[in-house]
Design a protein around this motif. Structure first.
Motif, PDB file in Angstrom:
ATOM      1  N   UNK A  71     -32.901 -34.561 -37.794  1.00 43.91           N
ATOM      2  CA  UNK A  71     -32.238 -35.648 -38.238  1.00 43.91           C
ATOM      3  C   UNK A  71     -32.668 -35.570 -39.897  1.00 43.91           C
ATOM      4  N   UNK A  72     -31.639 -35.837 -40.611  1.00 43.38           N
ATOM      5  CA  UNK A  72     -32.041 -36.313 -42.114  1.00 43.38           C
ATOM      6  C   UNK A  72     -30.866 -37.027 -42.613  1.00 43.38           C
ATOM      7  N   UNK A  73     -31.401 -37.932 -43.532  1.00 45.61           N
ATOM      8  CA  UNK A  73     -30.441 -38.740 -44.424  1.00 45.61           C
ATOM      9  C   UNK A  73     -30.700 -38.733 -45.600  1.00 45.61           C
ATOM     10  N   UNK A  74     -29.368 -38.797 -46.575  1.00 43.05           N
ATOM     11  CA  UNK A  74     -29.406 -38.963 -47.834  1.00 43.05           C
ATOM     12  C   UNK A  74     -28.011 -38.633 -48.490  1.00 43.05           C
ATOM     13  N   UNK A  75     -27.785 -39.028 -49.729  1.00 40.17           N
ATOM     14  CA  UNK A  75     -26.462 -39.080 -50.351  1.00 40.17           C
ATOM     15  C   UNK A  75     -26.199 -37.602 -50.642  1.00 40.17           C
ATOM     16  N   UNK A  76     -25.380 -37.093 -49.724  1.00 37.24           N
ATOM     17  CA  UNK A  76     -24.993 -35.552 -49.890  1.00 37.24           C
ATOM     18  C   UNK A  76     -23.873 -35.410 -50.680  1.00 37.24           C
ATOM     19  N   UNK A  77     -22.793 -36.559 -50.944  1.00 36.63           N
ATOM     20  CA  UNK A  77     -21.540 -36.332 -51.564  1.00 36.63           C
ATOM     21  C   UNK A  77     -21.579 -37.055 -52.992  1.00 36.63           C
ATOM     22  N   UNK A  78     -22.792 -37.901 -53.115  1.00 34.79           N
ATOM     23  CA  UNK A  78     -22.907 -38.481 -54.705  1.00 34.79           C
ATOM     24  C   UNK A  78     -21.953 -39.670 -54.903  1.00 34.79           C
ATOM     25  N   UNK A  79     -21.661 -40.113 -53.669  1.00 38.93           N
ATOM     26  CA  UNK A  79     -21.004 -41.646 -53.802  1.00 38.93           C
ATOM     27  C   UNK A  79     -22.150 -42.746 -53.716  1.00 38.93           C
ATOM     28  N   UNK A  80     -23.309 -42.712 -53.801  1.00 41.46           N
ATOM     29  CA  UNK A  80     -24.465 -43.492 -53.921  1.00 41.46           C
ATOM     30  C   UNK A  80     -24.662 -44.272 -52.431  1.00 41.46           C
ATOM     31  N   UNK A  81     -23.916 -43.853 -51.171  1.00 41.22           N
ATOM     32  CA  UNK A  81     -24.317 -44.268 -49.986  1.00 41.22           C
ATOM     33  C   UNK A  81     -25.007 -43.195 -49.350  1.00 41.22           C
ATOM     34  N   UNK A  82     -26.078 -43.758 -48.230  1.00 42.28           N
ATOM     35  CA  UNK A  82     -26.586 -42.421 -47.477  1.00 42.28           C
ATOM     36  C   UNK A  82     -25.701 -42.025 -46.454  1.00 42.28           C
ATOM     37  N   UNK A  83     -25.758 -40.735 -46.408  1.00 43.28           N
ATOM     38  CA  UNK A  83     -25.096 -40.119 -45.141  1.00 43.28           C
ATOM     39  C   UNK A  83     -26.073 -39.575 -44.158  1.00 43.28           C
ATOM     40  N   UNK A  84     -25.686 -39.152 -43.041  1.00 41.91           N
ATOM     41  CA  UNK A  84     -26.291 -38.509 -42.144  1.00 41.91           C
ATOM     42  C   UNK A  84     -25.943 -37.133 -41.661  1.00 41.91           C
TER      43      UNK A  84
END
Length: 458
Positions: free
Chosen positions: A175-188
């Motif tokens: 499991x990892x979380x972070x903003x991968x698409x650059x929209x400012x919202x965390x993704x999973x």
């Protein structure tokens, strides 16, 4: 999870050894015999704390809820009740996940059923403000029953189950979380496995990793971007790290696997990932359980450490030596284990990157379990010389009582001294807590009343 359910517990004596560096410290903090003890009339004994190391005191006995057979697989530190100190969220394999609230000095209190009553095969937990309300939320993944869970925090120590917002499920083992698409919202990102025995003939079934992107117009909700954003492969993922590995400012994915060669996926900046695994020098066959990324040699480029096992608690199968891959700054990661890491034969399901000597260079705490046998061992400490070369300093850094089947670790300042403390998960052994404020810890213990000859005759 390990392949057997039987457990064996170590017998650890507790001693207070005063001398050398710690004589002045302890005598200043502890009255009478130079050792403070916490009395326990119900158990009819007194707790004599062990001498701390140069860095940590093991505060498990007094500061962590007792659960010696709990499968504590992972943890994150968040301020769940907005009281200014960090609390602990614990993922529990074959149990209900747990919330431990902090009293501000590192003493943890279990809040029952904070994440419900249901038992799942929970493997990992991560935290982020998914709904952008200023309060941290948590996400869990589960393996065998394939029940990922999402809880939104209310900032008062409570959590709302909104797991139906997760659009897909698998046997989650990473499991990892972070903003991968650059929209400012965390993704999973969820790493998936397909274990032997779940398919006809006992063969391992294929497993596709999952990527959930935050819905742009609906914070706290997710879209399944797996088909469009991830390579279509059989992943068999046990660990994952999100970090910028190519220097373009976007989060890439390093994948750890016990069944396939470890992998690197590069991000185009919009969350679309492509294979770059050929950039990893994988000089030996590994059963990798966890991966961590940091700039170990401080050259401005992220490097990789893989924690490995010889087998999933069976016989000796592969070399479990932890391995370090150094980024050459040109997109290649060279295996420089032989000259940079201490040699070992224990299996390591997990570890953590932490600057435990506060010199600015990332050090390593390394979980250790003897396999075959699944025997709990002392946590290891490897100190970085500042150039990415590590020395085993366990005896100076890790208290002798810090023994267990060490699993994934959470870290953060629990005792308020500005330095990171560490909670070490344990598979079927007590989760252990290392605090850095040694003086405050011993001052927090009840005063010791020495026995007198008259008292012993009563």
């Amino acid at each position: 999870m390990p392949s057997v359910l039987s457990v064996k517990f170590p017998v650890t004596s507790m001693k207070c050894i005063l001398g050398g560096l710690f004589a002045t410290l302890l005598s200043a903090c502890l009255p009478a015999l130079g050792a403070s003890v916490a009395s326990s009339s119900a158990e009819n004994f007194v707790l004599v704390p062990e001498r701390p190391s140069e860095v940590f005191v093991d505060a498990t006995a007094t500061h962590v809820p007792t659960a010696p057979s709990l499968h504590a697989t992972d943890s994150v530190f968040i301020d769940a009740d907005k009281d200014g100190d960090l609390d602990v969220v614990l993922s529990v394999e074959y149990g209900a996940n747990r919330l431990y609230l902090n009293d501000g000095k590192g003493r943890l209190r279990h809040i029952p059923h904070a994440f419900g009553h249901d038992v799942h095969d929970n493997e990992h937990v991560r935290a982020a403000d998914f709904d952008r309300d200023g309060k941290l939320d948590v996400v869990f993944v589960a393996e065998s029953d394939e029940v990922p869970q999402l809880f939104l925090g209310d900032g008062k120590g409570g959590f709302k189950d909104v797991s139906e917002r997760l659009p897909a499920a698998c046997q989650g083992n990473a499991l990892a979380t972070g903003d991968v698409d650059g929209d400012g919202f965390p993704d999973i990102f969820i790493g998936c496995t397909g274990e032997p025995g779940h398919a006809e003939g006992g063969k391992t079934i294929p497993a596709q990793n999952l990527l959930f992107l935050s819905a742009p117009d609906l914070p706290g909700h997710f879209l399944d971007a797996t088909p469009t954003h991830l390579p279509r492969t059989d992943d068999q993922t046990e660990g994952a790290a999100l970090a910028d590995m190519d220097g373009n400012g976007s989060l890439d994915i390093v994948i750890a696997s016990p069944a396939h060669p470890n992998r690197l996926l590069l991000n185009d900046g919009a969350g679309h990932f492509t294979e770059a695994s050929g950039s990893l020098e994988l000089s030996v066959s590994m059963q990798t359980r966890e991966v961590h990324v940091a700039d170990f040699n401080r050259d401005g480029h992220n490097d990789i450490v893989f924690f490995n096992i010889t087998s999933n608690n069976a016989g000796w199968e592969r070399d479990p030596q932890s391995r370090i891959l150094i980024n050459d700054g040109r997109g290649r990661f060279r295996d420089e284990t032989a000259r940079r890491l201490p040699a070992h034969e224990f299996s390591s399901w997990a570890g953590t990157v932490i600057d435990f000597n506060a010199d600015g260079a990332p050090d390593l705490l390394v979980g250790a379990i003897q396999v075959p046998g699944f025997v709990p061992l002392q946590l290891r400490a490897w100190q970085n010389d500042g150039q990415g070369n590590f020395k085993d300093v366990t005896l100076d850094v890790v208290p002798g009582i810090t023994v267990g089947r060490s699993w994934s670790m959470g870290q953060g300042d629990l005792d308020g001294d500005g330095k990171p403390d560490v909670l070490i998960g344990g598979w079927g052994t007590q989760a252990r807590l290392l605090l850095t404020d040694v003086v405050a810890y011993f001052k927090s213990l009840p005063p010791f009343q020495p026995l007198t000859p008259a008292a012993t005759r009563q």
